[in-house]
Structure formats: structure tokens, C-alpha cells
Design a protein around this motif. Sequence first.
Motif, PDB file in Angstrom:
ATOM      1  N   THR A 159     -42.500 -56.971  52.627  1.00 35.45           N
ATOM      2  CA  THR A 159     -41.702 -58.127  53.032  1.00 35.45           C
ATOM      3  C   THR A 159     -40.541 -57.700  53.916  1.00 35.45           C
ATOM      4  O   THR A 159     -40.243 -58.333  54.938  1.00 35.45           O
ATOM      5  CB  THR A 159     -41.166 -58.860  51.790  1.00 35.45           C
ATOM      6  N   LEU A 160     -39.891 -56.611  53.530  1.00 34.66           N
ATOM      7  CA  LEU A 160     -38.747 -56.109  54.288  1.00 34.66           C
ATOM      8  C   LEU A 160     -39.173 -55.667  55.683  1.00 34.66           C
ATOM      9  O   LEU A 160     -38.491 -55.956  56.676  1.00 34.66           O
ATOM     10  CB  LEU A 160     -38.112 -54.931  53.533  1.00 34.66           C
ATOM     11  N   GLU A 161     -40.308 -54.999  55.775  1.00 36.78           N
ATOM     12  CA  GLU A 161     -40.805 -54.563  57.083  1.00 36.78           C
ATOM     13  C   GLU A 161     -41.151 -55.758  57.969  1.00 36.78           C
ATOM     14  O   GLU A 161     -40.883 -55.747  59.173  1.00 36.78           O
ATOM     15  CB  GLU A 161     -42.035 -53.676  56.888  1.00 36.78           C
ATOM     16  N   ALA A 162     -41.741 -56.794  57.359  1.00 36.63           N
ATOM     17  CA  ALA A 162     -42.057 -58.006  58.124  1.00 36.63           C
ATOM     18  C   ALA A 162     -40.778 -58.664  58.636  1.00 36.63           C
ATOM     19  O   ALA A 162     -40.715 -59.126  59.781  1.00 36.63           O
ATOM     20  CB  ALA A 162     -42.845 -58.978  57.259  1.00 36.63           C
ATOM     21  N   ARG A 163     -39.755 -58.697  57.787  1.00 35.65           N
ATOM     22  CA  ARG A 163     -38.477 -59.293  58.194  1.00 35.65           C
ATOM     23  C   ARG A 163     -37.849 -58.504  59.338  1.00 35.65           C
ATOM     24  O   ARG A 163     -37.246 -59.078  60.245  1.00 35.65           O
ATOM     25  CB  ARG A 163     -37.528 -59.346  57.003  1.00 35.65           C
ATOM     26  N   VAL A 164     -38.007 -57.184  59.289  1.00 34.51           N
ATOM     27  CA  VAL A 164     -37.471 -56.349  60.369  1.00 34.51           C
ATOM     28  C   VAL A 164     -38.167 -56.675  61.684  1.00 34.51           C
ATOM     29  O   VAL A 164     -37.529 -56.815  62.727  1.00 34.51           O
ATOM     30  CB  VAL A 164     -37.644 -54.852  60.022  1.00 34.51           C
ATOM     31  N   GLN A 165     -39.498 -56.807  61.645  1.00 33.51           N
ATOM     32  CA  GLN A 165     -40.251 -57.126  62.855  1.00 33.51           C
ATOM     33  C   GLN A 165     -39.835 -58.469  63.429  1.00 33.51           C
ATOM     34  O   GLN A 165     -39.634 -58.610  64.642  1.00 33.51           O
ATOM     35  CB  GLN A 165     -41.748 -57.117  62.550  1.00 33.51           C
ATOM     36  N   VAL A 166     -39.700 -59.471  62.555  1.00 29.01           N
ATOM     37  CA  VAL A 166     -39.278 -60.805  63.008  1.00 29.01           C
ATOM     38  C   VAL A 166     -37.874 -60.732  63.578  1.00 29.01           C
ATOM     39  O   VAL A 166     -37.566 -61.329  64.620  1.00 29.01           O
ATOM     40  CB  VAL A 166     -39.342 -61.817  61.850  1.00 29.01           C
ATOM     41  N   SER A 167     -37.006 -59.994  62.886  1.00 28.42           N
ATOM     42  CA  SER A 167     -35.620 -59.867  63.342  1.00 28.42           C
ATOM     43  C   SER A 167     -35.547 -59.207  64.713  1.00 28.42           C
ATOM     44  O   SER A 167     -34.802 -59.646  65.590  1.00 28.42           O
ATOM     45  CB  SER A 167     -34.820 -59.057  62.318  1.00 28.42           C
ATOM     46  N   GLU A 168     -36.345 -58.151  64.897  1.00 29.60           N
ATOM     47  CA  GLU A 168     -36.342 -57.454  66.182  1.00 29.60           C
ATOM     48  C   GLU A 168     -36.870 -58.361  67.289  1.00 29.60           C
ATOM     49  O   GLU A 168     -36.333 -58.381  68.396  1.00 29.60           O
ATOM     50  CB  GLU A 168     -37.205 -56.191  66.076  1.00 29.60           C
ATOM     51  N   ALA A 169     -37.951 -59.101  66.986  1.00 25.83           N
ATOM     52  CA  ALA A 169     -38.518 -60.008  67.992  1.00 25.83           C
ATOM     53  C   ALA A 169     -37.517 -61.104  68.359  1.00 25.83           C
ATOM     54  O   ALA A 169     -37.338 -61.434  69.534  1.00 25.83           O
ATOM     55  CB  ALA A 169     -39.808 -60.628  67.459  1.00 25.83           C
ATOM     56  N   THR A 170     -36.864 -61.660  67.339  1.00 27.42           N
ATOM     57  CA  THR A 170     -35.873 -62.715  67.577  1.00 27.42           C
ATOM     58  C   THR A 170     -34.701 -62.184  68.386  1.00 27.42           C
ATOM     59  O   THR A 170     -34.218 -62.841  69.317  1.00 27.42           O
ATOM     60  CB  THR A 170     -35.355 -63.269  66.233  1.00 27.42           C
ATOM     61  N   LYS A 171     -34.273 -60.972  68.051  1.00 25.98           N
ATOM     62  CA  LYS A 171     -33.149 -60.368  68.781  1.00 25.98           C
ATOM     63  C   LYS A 171     -33.522 -60.146  70.242  1.00 25.98           C
ATOM     64  O   LYS A 171     -32.702 -60.390  71.141  1.00 25.98           O
ATOM     65  CB  LYS A 171     -32.775 -59.038  68.117  1.00 25.98           C
ATOM     66  N   ASP A 172     -34.761 -59.707  70.483  1.00 28.69           N
ATOM     67  CA  ASP A 172     -35.207 -59.453  71.845  1.00 28.69           C
ATOM     68  C   ASP A 172     -35.262 -60.748  72.652  1.00 28.69           C
ATOM     69  O   ASP A 172     -34.827 -60.788  73.809  1.00 28.69           O
ATOM     70  CB  ASP A 172     -36.590 -58.788  71.814  1.00 28.69           C
ATOM     71  N   ILE A 173     -35.778 -61.805  72.021  1.00 28.91           N
ATOM     72  CA  ILE A 173     -35.846 -63.104  72.700  1.00 28.91           C
ATOM     73  C   ILE A 173     -34.453 -63.627  73.008  1.00 28.91           C
ATOM     74  O   ILE A 173     -34.172 -64.103  74.120  1.00 28.91           O
ATOM     75  CB  ILE A 173     -36.625 -64.121  71.839  1.00 28.91           C
TER      76      ILE A 173
END
Length: 233
Positions: free
Chosen positions: A147-161
Motif C-alpha cells: 500500500t505504501l509503495e502504491a501511495r508513493v507511485q501515486v504521489s510521485e505521478a501527482t507531483k510530476d503532473i
Amino acid sequence: MNIFKRLYAIGKAEVNSVLENFEDPIKLTEAGIADMKDQLTESVEALAQLKALSIRKKNEAEAESLSAKDYYAKAVLLIQKSEKGEVNAADSDRLAKEALKKQTEAQKNAELLRSETEKLQDECEKMQTNIHQLKSNISKWENELRTLEARVQVSEATKDINRKMTQIDSSSAVSMLEKLKERVVQQEAVSEAYSELAKTGKSVDEEIDSLVNNADTEAEKALQKLKKTLKKG
């Protein structure tokens, strides 16, 4: 060492700094899971040793119990032989007493070994419960890690956008739209120019025939109209 000991070992100031970065908790969680898996392996090995000892004690208790029965049977046999006159009475009594002593000793050993076996079995059950709990915790932490790794991926994608969005201001967006509009207008103009070129691409004979045919058609229409007029008059 579990994850909490690791956190403590790092130090309070460093922990606060680590927790500000989302990737560090993932590494700490992975380390914690690795520690728990090592602990699980050690616990399973210890449980196997404990069960082996429990089985050994149980077997020894059964052997001592059988030995006690055997000594009692021998004492009975000695007395019976003495009564039948098959053996010396004094020797029979002496040996029967020794057999009864050994019987009592064997019974005590059997009882002690059974008591130790029960304690070992209780310890095995407790350890088995701890192992089940440890397995459950490992499964829980692995799910938390995913779950934490998934949240990191979403967070990184959101930050990039969001970073890309902040780089595009309203003026640049309007400028892009204007350039696009200009390009469309230019393409439309080019298309119209090609259409005009297609029309002017006729030969001289084609132009003459077109005009002649058009004139004959107009004259024919005028003639037919005149005839209708004369008929009515």
C-alpha cells in the motif's frame, strides 16, 4: 532487532528527518519485515528443537513406566518361586526388595518425565501461538508495504503532473492557442488555394466548349420561352 528498535537506534533527530521523506519509511518497513522473517526462522527452528525434546521426554517416561512394571513383575515372580521352593527364600526376599526399589525409582522417574513433557508441550503451544502471530504480523506488514509503495507511485505521478501544470501559465496557454488557430487558418487558406488552382487548370479548348455550351443552353431556353409566348398570343 525489529523496526521499532531500528527507529530508536537511528536517533530521534534523524528519525524526524527520515519520516519527512516518503521513501525512507519503505526502506524501514522492508528492514522490519526482513527482521521479522529472520525471527520467524529462528522461532520455527527453536520450536522444532523443543518438540523433539518433548517427544524424547515422553518416550523416556513411557520407557520408565514399562521398566517399573517389569520390576514389579520380577518381584512377584521371585516371591512365587520362593513359595514353590524353587529359589532360596532369603535370596528371593532380598532380590524382590531390590526389584521393588527399582520399581519405585522407575515410577518416580516416569512421573517426573511426564511432568517435564507436559511443561514442554505447554511451551510448544505458546511458541506455536507466537509463530502464528509473527506470521500474521509479517503478512500485515507486507500488505502495508504494498500500500505504501502504491501511495508513493501515486504521489510521485501527482507531483510530476502538478509540476508540469505550474510550468504552464495562462499567458503561455493563450499563446499556444493563438498559434494553433493561426495554423488552422493557414491550412484552410492553402486548401482554398489548391481548389482555385484546380479550377484554373482547364485547357483553352475546355474553356471554349464550356462557354459555347453554356451559350447554346441559354439560347435554347430563350427560344422555348418565345414559342410559349407566341402560342398564348
